[in-house]
Motif scaffolding. Structure first.
Motif, PDB file in Angstrom:
ATOM      1  N   THR A 147       5.502   0.487  -2.678  1.00  0.00           N
ATOM      2  CA  THR A 147       5.700   1.651  -3.540  1.00  0.00           C
ATOM      3  C   THR A 147       4.351   2.353  -3.689  1.00  0.00           C
ATOM      4  O   THR A 147       3.301   1.818  -3.303  1.00  0.00           O
ATOM      5  CB  THR A 147       6.207   1.221  -4.926  1.00  0.00           C
ATOM      6  N   TYR A 148       4.366   3.546  -4.307  1.00  0.00           N
ATOM      7  CA  TYR A 148       3.100   4.248  -4.546  1.00  0.00           C
ATOM      8  C   TYR A 148       2.187   3.419  -5.450  1.00  0.00           C
ATOM      9  O   TYR A 148       0.970   3.353  -5.233  1.00  0.00           O
ATOM     10  CB  TYR A 148       3.362   5.622  -5.172  1.00  0.00           C
ATOM     11  N   ASP A 149       2.769   2.786  -6.473  1.00  0.00           N
ATOM     12  CA  ASP A 149       1.956   1.955  -7.370  1.00  0.00           C
ATOM     13  C   ASP A 149       1.327   0.794  -6.620  1.00  0.00           C
ATOM     14  O   ASP A 149       0.162   0.437  -6.848  1.00  0.00           O
ATOM     15  CB  ASP A 149       2.801   1.435  -8.534  1.00  0.00           C
ATOM     16  N   GLN A 150       2.100   0.182  -5.729  1.00  0.00           N
ATOM     17  CA  GLN A 150       1.557  -0.930  -4.959  1.00  0.00           C
ATOM     18  C   GLN A 150       0.472  -0.459  -3.991  1.00  0.00           C
ATOM     19  O   GLN A 150      -0.546  -1.138  -3.806  1.00  0.00           O
ATOM     20  CB  GLN A 150       2.680  -1.634  -4.193  1.00  0.00           C
ATOM     21  N   ALA A 151       0.680   0.715  -3.384  1.00  0.00           N
ATOM     22  CA  ALA A 151      -0.344   1.263  -2.489  1.00  0.00           C
ATOM     23  C   ALA A 151      -1.633   1.520  -3.263  1.00  0.00           C
ATOM     24  O   ALA A 151      -2.733   1.240  -2.771  1.00  0.00           O
ATOM     25  CB  ALA A 151       0.161   2.557  -1.843  1.00  0.00           C
ATOM     26  N   GLY A 152      -1.502   2.044  -4.483  1.00  0.00           N
ATOM     27  CA  GLY A 152      -2.676   2.269  -5.313  1.00  0.00           C
ATOM     28  C   GLY A 152      -3.368   0.973  -5.670  1.00  0.00           C
ATOM     29  O   GLY A 152      -4.598   0.883  -5.677  1.00  0.00           O
ATOM     30  N   ALA A 153      -2.578  -0.064  -5.965  1.00  0.00           N
ATOM     31  CA  ALA A 153      -3.154  -1.366  -6.306  1.00  0.00           C
ATOM     32  C   ALA A 153      -3.874  -1.979  -5.105  1.00  0.00           C
ATOM     33  O   ALA A 153      -4.938  -2.601  -5.260  1.00  0.00           O
ATOM     34  CB  ALA A 153      -2.054  -2.305  -6.798  1.00  0.00           C
ATOM     35  N   LEU A 154      -3.313  -1.799  -3.918  1.00  0.00           N
ATOM     36  CA  LEU A 154      -4.011  -2.263  -2.722  1.00  0.00           C
ATOM     37  C   LEU A 154      -5.307  -1.481  -2.527  1.00  0.00           C
ATOM     38  O   LEU A 154      -6.313  -2.030  -2.065  1.00  0.00           O
ATOM     39  CB  LEU A 154      -3.109  -2.110  -1.496  1.00  0.00           C
ATOM     40  N   GLY A 155      -5.262  -0.184  -2.901  1.00  0.00           N
ATOM     41  CA  GLY A 155      -6.481   0.605  -2.863  1.00  0.00           C
ATOM     42  C   GLY A 155      -7.540   0.016  -3.779  1.00  0.00           C
ATOM     43  O   GLY A 155      -8.730  -0.046  -3.432  1.00  0.00           O
ATOM     44  N   GLY A 156      -7.134  -0.432  -4.977  1.00  0.00           N
ATOM     45  CA  GLY A 156      -8.064  -1.062  -5.902  1.00  0.00           C
ATOM     46  C   GLY A 156      -8.670  -2.330  -5.324  1.00  0.00           C
ATOM     47  O   GLY A 156      -9.865  -2.604  -5.503  1.00  0.00           O
ATOM     48  N   PHE A 157      -7.848  -3.120  -4.642  1.00  0.00           N
ATOM     49  CA  PHE A 157      -8.340  -4.339  -3.991  1.00  0.00           C
ATOM     50  C   PHE A 157      -9.382  -4.002  -2.925  1.00  0.00           C
ATOM     51  O   PHE A 157     -10.439  -4.638  -2.844  1.00  0.00           O
ATOM     52  CB  PHE A 157      -7.165  -5.088  -3.365  1.00  0.00           C
ATOM     53  N   LEU A 158      -9.104  -2.964  -2.123  1.00  0.00           N
ATOM     54  CA  LEU A 158     -10.017  -2.580  -1.053  1.00  0.00           C
ATOM     55  C   LEU A 158     -11.332  -2.034  -1.600  1.00  0.00           C
ATOM     56  O   LEU A 158     -12.407  -2.312  -1.071  1.00  0.00           O
ATOM     57  CB  LEU A 158      -9.344  -1.556  -0.142  1.00  0.00           C
ATOM     58  N   ILE A 159     -11.235  -1.211  -2.669  1.00  0.00           N
ATOM     59  CA  ILE A 159     -12.447  -0.675  -3.296  1.00  0.00           C
ATOM     60  C   ILE A 159     -13.307  -1.804  -3.842  1.00  0.00           C
ATOM     61  O   ILE A 159     -14.537  -1.790  -3.728  1.00  0.00           O
ATOM     62  CB  ILE A 159     -12.075   0.314  -4.423  1.00  0.00           C
ATOM     63  N   ASN A 160     -12.645  -2.792  -4.419  1.00  0.00           N
ATOM     64  CA  ASN A 160     -13.365  -3.928  -5.011  1.00  0.00           C
ATOM     65  C   ASN A 160     -14.019  -4.817  -3.959  1.00  0.00           C
ATOM     66  O   ASN A 160     -15.156  -5.278  -4.140  1.00  0.00           O
ATOM     67  CB  ASN A 160     -12.392  -4.765  -5.852  1.00  0.00           C
TER      68      ASN A 160
END
Length: 352
Positions: A147-160
């Motif tokens: 989902t968009y929320d999950q894609a955003g959360a994966l983005g947070g993981f990658l940024i971190n």
């Protein structure tokens, strides 16, 4: 251009127009907005505009999936949209939440796997959420289903975990990035993305108005020192801006045209409905429902009206408003304001 600039500008200051001019003179840039209206405006002017979500979903994630061990076999990204009839594992997959440290939760329960696991490492393990993870990461087409929320959360993981790789991807494609409505960046991956650019001297321009933070944005942008301030509105009449300065306490200066702010009562609101005035309201209450449902002109909530230029009188239907909500509502119009607002932050307003 300077490696980073923070431009704080009042409502109606023309930041989109100024940004289009900037992009005409500075090629190979990206404009990140929060709504498709602005994205389309930038695109119509011949420049690249996206939302932060779409940047990660359509550009960054597909290029960096191999850095997520659990997604290493995925070759593309597919949005997991809700449908009337769908397999149970697809429904369950929407309950999966990812954290920036790589842990995974199913709603509130910790999943017996992390983003740092590989598909092979969980293939032989049996735990309640495995089928949902297999749907997301290990399906027949080798596609990432999120989902968009999950894609955003994966983005947070990658940024971190992989900030340098994200910066490399961006630097190899864009000479600079403009982030619009930076005050609306919520704590989480969107704010972390802006911080990543700002803290690493990526050429970035942050545009925003802290006084329009009505969508739950964090305090990060507000705390930044501004490189430039624009206190002149090209939209609002000076009469309206003077009232805002004196009563609301926000420094804004308007165009040289007439404009009045007039208090009215709910009993007289119907008399203002001549089909050429726009009604704005904060909340739909039982006392306001009749006016909202029967208004012959345009009707918006204050949140929905944010970003609009309304080229007619507005009527604000509310009793007690917070500073940012009243300011956001009042600065929509190029004309006059009639409002039932009697209190600002719980204190009685004194009209002249």
């Amino acid at each position: 251009m300077h490696s980073k600039r923070v431009i704080k500008c009042v409502a109606g200051s023309g930041k989109t127009t100024d940004s289009i001019r900037f992009m005409q003179s500075n090629k190979n840039g990206l404009y990140l907005a929060f709504n498709n209206k602005v994205v389309n405006e930038i695109s119509d002017a011949g420049h690249l505009g996206l939302t932060i979500d779409s940047l990660f979903f359509s550009y960054i994630l597909p290029k960096i999936l191999t850095f997520i061990p659990l997604a290493a076999n995925c070759k593309g990204v597919v949005l997991n949209q809700e449908a009337t009839r769908e397999p149970i594992q697809k429904k369950n997959a929407r309950n999966i939440k990812f954290n920036s440290d790589g842990t995974i939760k199913n709603q509130t329960s910790v999943v017996n796997a992390t983003l740092n696991d590989t598909v092979a490492s969980i293939a032989t393990r049996n735990f309640p959420n495995r089928d949902a993870l297999k749907y997301i990461f290990n399906n027949d087409n080798n596609e990432l289903h999120v989902t968009y929320d999950q894609a955003g959360a994966l983005g947070g993981f990658l940024i971190n975990k992989y900030p340098e790789q994200i910066l490399w991807i961006l630097r190899s494609r864009f000479d600079y990035i403009i982030i619009d409505e930076a005050q609306d960046l919520k704590p989480g991956f969107r704010e972390d993305f802006a911080k990543l650019l700002y803290d690493n001297d990526f050429p970035v321009r942050l545009l925003g108005d802290s006084n329009q933070n009505i969508n739950g944005g964090g305090n990060w942008f507000n705390q930044l020192n501004s490189s430039e301030e624009n206190l002149r509105s090209c939209r609002c009449p000076e009469g309206v801006c003077k009232w805002i300065r004196q009563v609301v306490g926000i420094e804004i200066y308007g165009k040289d045209s007439d404009g009045i702010v007039c208090r009215v009562t709910t009993d007289t609101v119907k008399d203002l409905d001549n089909s050429t005035r726009t009604l704005l309201y904060a909340k739909r209450t039982s006392g306001y429902a009749e006016y909202i449902d029967n208004w012959s002109g345009e009707v918006y909530t204050i949140k929905k009206a944010k970003g609009l230029t309304i080229k007619q009188d507005i009527v604000i239907l509310a009793n007690d408003l917070k500073t940012n909500n009243l300011y956001t509502a009042m600065t929509r119009t190029t004309s006059n304001i009639y409002m039932t607002v009697t209190k600002l932050n719980g204190r009685i307003i004194r009209y002249n």
